[in-house]
Structure formats: C-alpha cells, structure tokens
Enzyme design. Sequence first.
Site, PDB file in Angstrom:
ATOM      1  CE  LYS A  37      -1.674  -4.489   2.599  1.00 32.10           C
ATOM      2  NZ  LYS A  37      -1.945  -5.699   1.836  1.00 32.10           N
TER       3      LYS A  37
ATOM      4  CB  SER B 260      -3.804   2.289  10.519  1.00 30.75           C
ATOM      5  OG  SER B 260      -3.586   1.412   9.418  1.00 30.75           O
TER       6      SER B 260
ATOM      7  CE1 TYR C  30      -3.994  -3.291   5.034  1.00 33.62           C
ATOM      8  CE2 TYR C  30      -4.088  -0.890   4.890  1.00 33.62           C
ATOM      9  CZ  TYR C  30      -3.940  -2.122   4.287  1.00 33.62           C
ATOM     10  OH  TYR C  30      -3.739  -2.205   2.936  1.00 33.62           O
ATOM     11  CG  HIS C  31      -1.810   1.982   6.345  1.00 32.25           C
ATOM     12  ND1 HIS C  31      -2.965   2.471   6.914  1.00 32.25           N
ATOM     13  CD2 HIS C  31      -1.983   2.124   5.007  1.00 32.25           C
ATOM     14  CE1 HIS C  31      -3.787   2.891   5.958  1.00 32.25           C
ATOM     15  NE2 HIS C  31      -3.213   2.702   4.794  1.00 32.25           N
TER      16      HIS C  31
ATOM     17  CB  THR D  22      -0.953   0.008   1.215  1.00 33.08           C
ATOM     18  OG1 THR D  22      -1.665   1.244   1.229  1.00 33.08           O
ATOM     19  CG2 THR D  22      -0.213  -0.134   2.540  1.00 33.08           C
TER      20      THR D  22
HETATM   21  P1  NAD Z   1     -11.107  -7.317   0.406  1.00 33.90           P
HETATM   22  O1  NAD Z   1     -11.338  -7.324   1.866  1.00 33.90           O
HETATM   23  O2  NAD Z   1     -12.241  -6.979  -0.490  1.00 33.90           O
HETATM   24  O3  NAD Z   1     -10.523  -8.741  -0.060  1.00 33.90           O
HETATM   25  C1  NAD Z   1      -9.556  -9.431   0.650  1.00 33.90           C
HETATM   26  C2  NAD Z   1      -9.841 -10.922   0.481  1.00 33.90           C
HETATM   27  O4  NAD Z   1      -8.817 -11.660   1.158  1.00 33.90           O
HETATM   28  C3  NAD Z   1     -11.167 -11.333   1.089  1.00 33.90           C
HETATM   29  O5  NAD Z   1     -11.935 -12.058   0.165  1.00 33.90           O
HETATM   30  C4  NAD Z   1     -10.783 -12.168   2.295  1.00 33.90           C
HETATM   31  O6  NAD Z   1     -11.713 -13.194   2.584  1.00 33.90           O
HETATM   32  C5  NAD Z   1      -9.422 -12.707   1.884  1.00 33.90           C
HETATM   33  N1  NAD Z   1      -8.550 -13.022   3.029  1.00 33.90           N
HETATM   34  C6  NAD Z   1      -8.189 -12.220   4.054  1.00 33.90           C
HETATM   35  N2  NAD Z   1      -7.390 -12.868   4.905  1.00 33.90           N
HETATM   36  C7  NAD Z   1      -7.223 -14.120   4.403  1.00 33.90           C
HETATM   37  C8  NAD Z   1      -6.518 -15.260   4.840  1.00 33.90           C
HETATM   38  N3  NAD Z   1      -5.820 -15.274   5.972  1.00 33.90           N
HETATM   39  N4  NAD Z   1      -6.567 -16.381   4.084  1.00 33.90           N
HETATM   40  C9  NAD Z   1      -7.283 -16.407   2.927  1.00 33.90           C
HETATM   41  N5  NAD Z   1      -7.988 -15.353   2.482  1.00 33.90           N
HETATM   42  C10 NAD Z   1      -7.950 -14.222   3.206  1.00 33.90           C
HETATM   43  O7  NAD Z   1      -9.869  -6.340   0.127  1.00 33.90           O
HETATM   44  P2  NAD Z   1      -9.456  -5.598  -1.227  1.00 33.90           P
HETATM   45  O8  NAD Z   1      -9.990  -4.227  -1.193  1.00 33.90           O
HETATM   46  O9  NAD Z   1      -9.732  -6.466  -2.383  1.00 33.90           O
HETATM   47  O10 NAD Z   1      -7.894  -5.503  -1.016  1.00 33.90           O
HETATM   48  C11 NAD Z   1      -7.060  -6.554  -1.497  1.00 33.90           C
HETATM   49  C12 NAD Z   1      -5.608  -6.230  -1.194  1.00 33.90           C
HETATM   50  O11 NAD Z   1      -5.255  -5.016  -1.828  1.00 33.90           O
HETATM   51  C13 NAD Z   1      -5.321  -6.059   0.288  1.00 33.90           C
HETATM   52  O12 NAD Z   1      -4.082  -6.651   0.578  1.00 33.90           O
HETATM   53  C14 NAD Z   1      -5.241  -4.562   0.458  1.00 33.90           C
HETATM   54  O13 NAD Z   1      -4.374  -4.248   1.501  1.00 33.90           O
HETATM   55  C15 NAD Z   1      -4.714  -4.118  -0.884  1.00 33.90           C
HETATM   56  N6  NAD Z   1      -5.141  -2.743  -1.212  1.00 33.90           N
HETATM   57  C16 NAD Z   1      -6.465  -2.449  -1.353  1.00 33.90           C
HETATM   58  C17 NAD Z   1      -6.840  -1.143  -1.680  1.00 33.90           C
HETATM   59  C18 NAD Z   1      -8.270  -0.725  -1.843  1.00 33.90           C
HETATM   60  O14 NAD Z   1      -8.509   0.472  -2.059  1.00 33.90           O
HETATM   61  N7  NAD Z   1      -9.232  -1.634  -1.777  1.00 33.90           N
HETATM   62  C19 NAD Z   1      -5.841  -0.174  -1.855  1.00 33.90           C
HETATM   63  C20 NAD Z   1      -4.507  -0.516  -1.693  1.00 33.90           C
HETATM   64  C21 NAD Z   1      -4.155  -1.821  -1.380  1.00 33.90           C
HETATM   65  N1  USQ Z   2     -11.392   9.889   4.582  1.00 33.40           N
HETATM   66  C1  USQ Z   2     -12.293  10.929   4.696  1.00 33.40           C
HETATM   67  N2  USQ Z   2     -13.602  10.618   4.705  1.00 33.40           N
HETATM   68  C2  USQ Z   2     -14.069   9.350   4.585  1.00 33.40           C
HETATM   69  C3  USQ Z   2     -13.159   8.309   4.463  1.00 33.40           C
HETATM   70  C4  USQ Z   2     -11.827   8.610   4.470  1.00 33.40           C
HETATM   71  O1  USQ Z   2     -11.904  12.090   4.787  1.00 33.40           O
HETATM   72  O2  USQ Z   2     -15.286   9.156   4.605  1.00 33.40           O
HETATM   73  C5  USQ Z   2      -9.961  10.189   4.568  1.00 33.40           C
HETATM   74  C6  USQ Z   2      -9.141   9.463   5.616  1.00 33.40           C
HETATM   75  O3  USQ Z   2      -9.067  10.191   6.816  1.00 33.40           O
HETATM   76  C7  USQ Z   2      -7.796   9.322   4.922  1.00 33.40           C
HETATM   77  C8  USQ Z   2      -8.157   9.226   3.452  1.00 33.40           C
HETATM   78  O4  USQ Z   2      -9.479   9.723   3.324  1.00 33.40           O
HETATM   79  O5  USQ Z   2      -7.051  10.479   5.097  1.00 33.40           O
HETATM   80  C9  USQ Z   2      -8.118   7.813   2.901  1.00 33.40           C
HETATM   81  O6  USQ Z   2      -8.944   6.992   3.698  1.00 33.40           O
HETATM   82  P1  USQ Z   2      -9.602   5.661   3.071  1.00 33.40           P
HETATM   83  O7  USQ Z   2     -10.482   5.053   4.098  1.00 33.40           O
HETATM   84  O8  USQ Z   2     -10.176   5.970   1.745  1.00 33.40           O
HETATM   85  O9  USQ Z   2      -8.299   4.777   2.789  1.00 33.40           O
HETATM   86  P2  USQ Z   2      -7.283   4.084   3.784  1.00 33.40           P
HETATM   87  O10 USQ Z   2      -7.781   3.981   5.153  1.00 33.40           O
HETATM   88  O11 USQ Z   2      -5.938   4.718   3.594  1.00 33.40           O
HETATM   89  O12 USQ Z   2      -7.225   2.606   3.202  1.00 33.40           O
HETATM   90  C10 USQ Z   2      -7.557   2.276   1.846  1.00 33.40           C
HETATM   91  C11 USQ Z   2      -7.725   0.769   1.793  1.00 33.40           C
HETATM   92  C12 USQ Z   2      -6.399   0.109   2.155  1.00 33.40           C
HETATM   93  C13 USQ Z   2      -5.300   0.642   1.275  1.00 33.40           C
HETATM   94  C14 USQ Z   2      -5.225   2.167   1.305  1.00 33.40           C
HETATM   95  C15 USQ Z   2      -4.314   2.730   0.243  1.00 33.40           C
HETATM   96  O13 USQ Z   2      -8.742   0.364   2.690  1.00 33.40           O
HETATM   97  O14 USQ Z   2      -6.523  -1.289   2.000  1.00 33.40           O
HETATM   98  O15 USQ Z   2      -4.069   0.125   1.700  1.00 33.40           O
HETATM   99  O16 USQ Z   2      -6.526   2.702   0.987  1.00 33.40           O
HETATM  100  S1  USQ Z   2      -3.463   4.160   0.787  1.00 33.40           S
HETATM  101  O17 USQ Z   2      -4.437   5.102   1.332  1.00 33.40           O
HETATM  102  O18 USQ Z   2      -2.745   4.725  -0.312  1.00 33.40           O
HETATM  103  O19 USQ Z   2      -2.584   3.707   1.859  1.00 33.40           O
END
Ligand code: NAD
Ligand code: USQ
Length: 438
Positions: free
Chosen positions: A240, A234, A236-237, A199
């Site tokens: 990663k 966070s 979570y981050h 991420t």
């Molecule tokens: P999502 O929650 O929609 O999908 C994740 C999938 O992984 C789910 O289907 C879940 O069941 C599966 N999973 C989680 N833990 C598991 C485990 N231990 N074993 C097997 N399956 C497991 O998430 P997404 O939005 O599709 O994100 C996918 C990836 O991309 C994540 O790693 C996330 O960090 C990354 N990412 C997402 C975004 C975004 O905006 N959605 C942005 C940047 C990075």
């Molecule tokens: N934010 C708002 N209002 C909202 C939701 C979010 O102002 O209703 C703000 C948050 O405070 C933050 C930014 O928007 O500053 C992004 O928040 P987000 O919830 O859209 O994204 P984030 O929490 O960073 O996480 C999402 C995905 C995660 C991925 C990440 C990419 O859930 O899996 O890793 O985006 S990045 O942001 O580049 O790290």
Amino acid sequence: MNRFSADLSETEVHFLFLTDYRRLEHIVRKNLPRWSRVPPNLIDLREYRHERLSTMRVLVIGGDGYCGWATALHLSSRGYEVGILDSLIRRHWDNELCIDTLTPIAPIQTRLQRWKDLTGKTIELFVGDLCNHAFLEKAMLQFKPDSVVHFGEQRSAPFSMIDREHAVLTQVNNVVGTLNLLYVMHEHFPDCHLVKLGTMGEYGTPNIDIEEGYITIEHNGRKDTLPYPKQPGSYYHLSKVHDSHNIHFACRIWGLRATDLNQGIVYGVLTEETGMDELLINRLDYDGVFGTALNRFCIQAAIAHPLTVYGKGGQTRGFLDIRDTVRCVELAIATPAAPGEFRVFNQFTELFSVGDIANMVQKAGSALGLKVDINHIENPRIEKEEHYFNAKNTNLLSLGLQPHLLSDSLIDSLLNFALKYKDRVDQTEILPKVKWKG
Ligand code: NAD
Ligand code: USQ
C-alpha cells in the site's frame, strides 16, 4: 461580481459547485440574510449539480469483495452509473486456502441480476485482472469512468506473510495493478478521479501524532510539508505504501487527481443495500488469514470459541463501520481532488485497542446469554503490543461524514448475525497459522 457573492467569479462558483459544495453553501449563507431566501437560479444550480453527480460513471474495482460490493450497491442506489471490475481472484484464494466466508455469497452474476430485479438498476460487470493491461484498457474504454474506486487488491497481512511466493504475489498484484490503472488513466482519462483504498497501517505505530498523509517538518532552520513517514507492519501493508508513492508521483508528473483513503479496520456486514435480500448478502471473513479483529471476535463469541487476543492486546487501530466505508467513498467521489492533487484522508471513526474490542464483545455476548472467554495467545505477528497511537481523521468529517459509532447494539446485531450462520464455521480455521517469523 455575481449573484452569489461579491468575491467569486461565475467560473469559480461553477467549480465550487462541483468540487466543494459545502464551501459554496457557506459563502452563500454568509451573503444571504436567510438560507430560505436562496434565489431560484441557485436552486437550479443545485439540481444541475445533483444531476451531474448522479450521472457520474463510477468504476468499482474489486467490487465483488467485502468493501467493494457494499460500495457498488450504495453508489448504484444513489443514482451513480456503476460498473464493477473484478478478477474474482479472492474467491479463488479462499478455495486455495480451504476457507470460506461465514455468509453464503452468491456468484457475482446472480448478485447483480438480483440487484436489477429489485431496483431496476444495472451494474455493468467486467471480469478480469487489473494486472492485465490490455483487459483493463479495453474495459475502461468501454465503461468511460468519471471516477474509479480501487479496492481490487490482495488485502490480508497474514496472506502476504505466508512465504516468499505470497509476499511476491501480494506486491505484484497490488503494485502492478495500480500502476496499470495509472497508465490507463494518464493515456485515456486524465481528468478521471482515482479514489484508492489505502490503509492506516501504512503509518505503523509512531510515537507521535499521525497526520492525514503529510507532515510539516522544520529541519536545520528550514521547513517543508512532506509525505508522512511510513513504517508498515507486513508485506501487504508495504504494498500500500508503494501504491501511495506511485500514485503521488503520477499526480505530480501527469497532473492526475487522486484521493488515497487510508482506511482503518472495517467491521459489520449489513448496509442498507446488502441487507435488502439474502442474495445480496456481503462476505464476512472469520478465518485466521482474512478475518479481521472485531468481525472475528463476534463470530468466535457466537461459537463459544475464546476470543483470540494476540499478545498483550494493547495494539491500537482505527476502526469503522462498513456503512461508513460506503459513505466515505461517496463523499470522496462527490468532491474530487483537484488536477495534480494527491489528497489523503484517514478513513476511520474511532480508535480502539484489540483488548478493548475483546472486552466489548465479551460484555455484549454476556448480555445475550453467551459465555465469552478471552484468551491472550502468543502473538504470531511482530508488532508493538503497547504503544502510543493518536491519528487525525478530520478531513472526511469536514466533508460531512456522520459516523456510526461502535455501540452495544451494533455488536449485538453482529453477534446475532454470527449466530444465524454459526453452523458454517470451520473451527479449525480460527487460530492463526501464519507467523511473521516464518
Ligand atoms: P476483499 O478481498 O474482500 O475484496 C477485494 C476484491 O478485489 C476481491 O473481490 C478480489 O477478487 C479483487 N481483486 C484483487 N486483486 C485483483 C486484481 N488484480 N484484479 C481484479 N480484481 C482483484 O477485500 P476488502 O476487505 O473488500 O478490501 C478492499 C480494499 O480495502 C483493499 O484494497 C484493502 O486493502 C482495503 N482495506 C480493507 C479493510 C478491511 O478491513 N477489510 C481495511 C482497510 C483497507
Ligand atoms: N488481532 C488479534 N487477534 C485476532 C486478529 C487480529 O489480536 O484474532 C490483532 C493483530 O495482531 C493486529 C490487530 O488485531 O494487531 C489488527 O489485525 P487485523 O487482522 O484485524 O487487521 P490487519 O491485519 O491490520 O488488516 C486489516 C485488513 C487490511 C487493512 C487493515 C487496516 O485486512 O486490509 O488494511 O486492517 S489497518 O489495521 O488500519 O492497517
């Protein structure tokens, strides 16, 4: 000397064909008066490469999720042999939190059957947990992947900040899952290419330009290229960042090959494949835990809820269309990292502040006759609300990514999509409930 260039051996030509076709093309173009005069043997080699890539076996971990589902279908439609490994835990977390995707997603087995009925293509399914090493090993030995795309993690920052239990769950799930995968690859598939979703948030918001994974530093007269400093926002981050370190280490000690895709915030819902049929529809999260900025704002606009900008709204992030997510992954697979290489690509196409995004949604909503208000609500997170942010993203572009830039028409179609399903929205799940301070 060979037929293509005086500078390359046959082995090098072969290697470039599989790993860096663009470079080979460039060399050939330079050495031939006209590309149209490509010798027949080169055409054969192109077919060979196409055949080689399209019989590649790709295991998509997390293939039931938002990015994973769209990617699995895309790769399958491009001729790759695709398998999905997913524990379906995300559906369980939704149930636990009493939230649901805006879109009615079908069970994974129904989705896959529909895909087969429509295209004739089979996607193998392995339901189980990445943290279960025995299960993972068995599934990998059965599927025998050439590449693994790893999306399978707990991916919500707010979820990881609910309490100690959720922070632990997130880090154990993500770090242990990835570590198990590295061990199985080391033991059984040392040549397999790992494409791991990282991420952009690993970098945080430093007051200097963000490079792609590494930075060259001069210190006390000495110089080195080192992993770029990380300041994630966070638990979570942070998970990663831990993954990145573990993968980098595995590449160094075992010679594994990996690409870390530091992805920005993904928006949109339709890809060519998920739009083919209602049963293939992708998830679209809008709630305060799993919903992300732009997707959330479009759904808020559709139900006449004021857009929830946290604090000043100057938080700037990288964004990309889900159609580019699938393409970036495909590009990464088609040009694998070299053995021992830990390659990092910043995967976003544009930078926007949250305030910019809210304004764009407001404008597009007004054009559709919606009344869209913007509320600056108290920020539940601890983060900079005004800051410098300038990140590089040239690696994927140089591999040939042609970005879908955010346009009025895309926001328009997302708004219309949200309007179609707006009756499924639970208004009580819009405002954020998780606070970073606890
Ligand atoms: P999502 O929650 O929609 O999908 C994740 C999938 O992984 C789910 O289907 C879940 O069941 C599966 N999973 C989680 N833990 C598991 C485990 N231990 N074993 C097997 N399956 C497991 O998430 P997404 O939005 O599709 O994100 C996918 C990836 O991309 C994540 O790693 C996330 O960090 C990354 N990412 C997402 C975004 C975004 O905006 N959605 C942005 C940047 C990075
Ligand atoms: N934010 C708002 N209002 C909202 C939701 C979010 O102002 O209703 C703000 C948050 O405070 C933050 C930014 O928007 O500053 C992004 O928040 P987000 O919830 O859209 O994204 P984030 O929490 O960073 O996480 C999402 C995905 C995660 C991925 C990440 C990419 O859930 O899996 O890793 O985006 S990045 O942001 O580049 O790290």
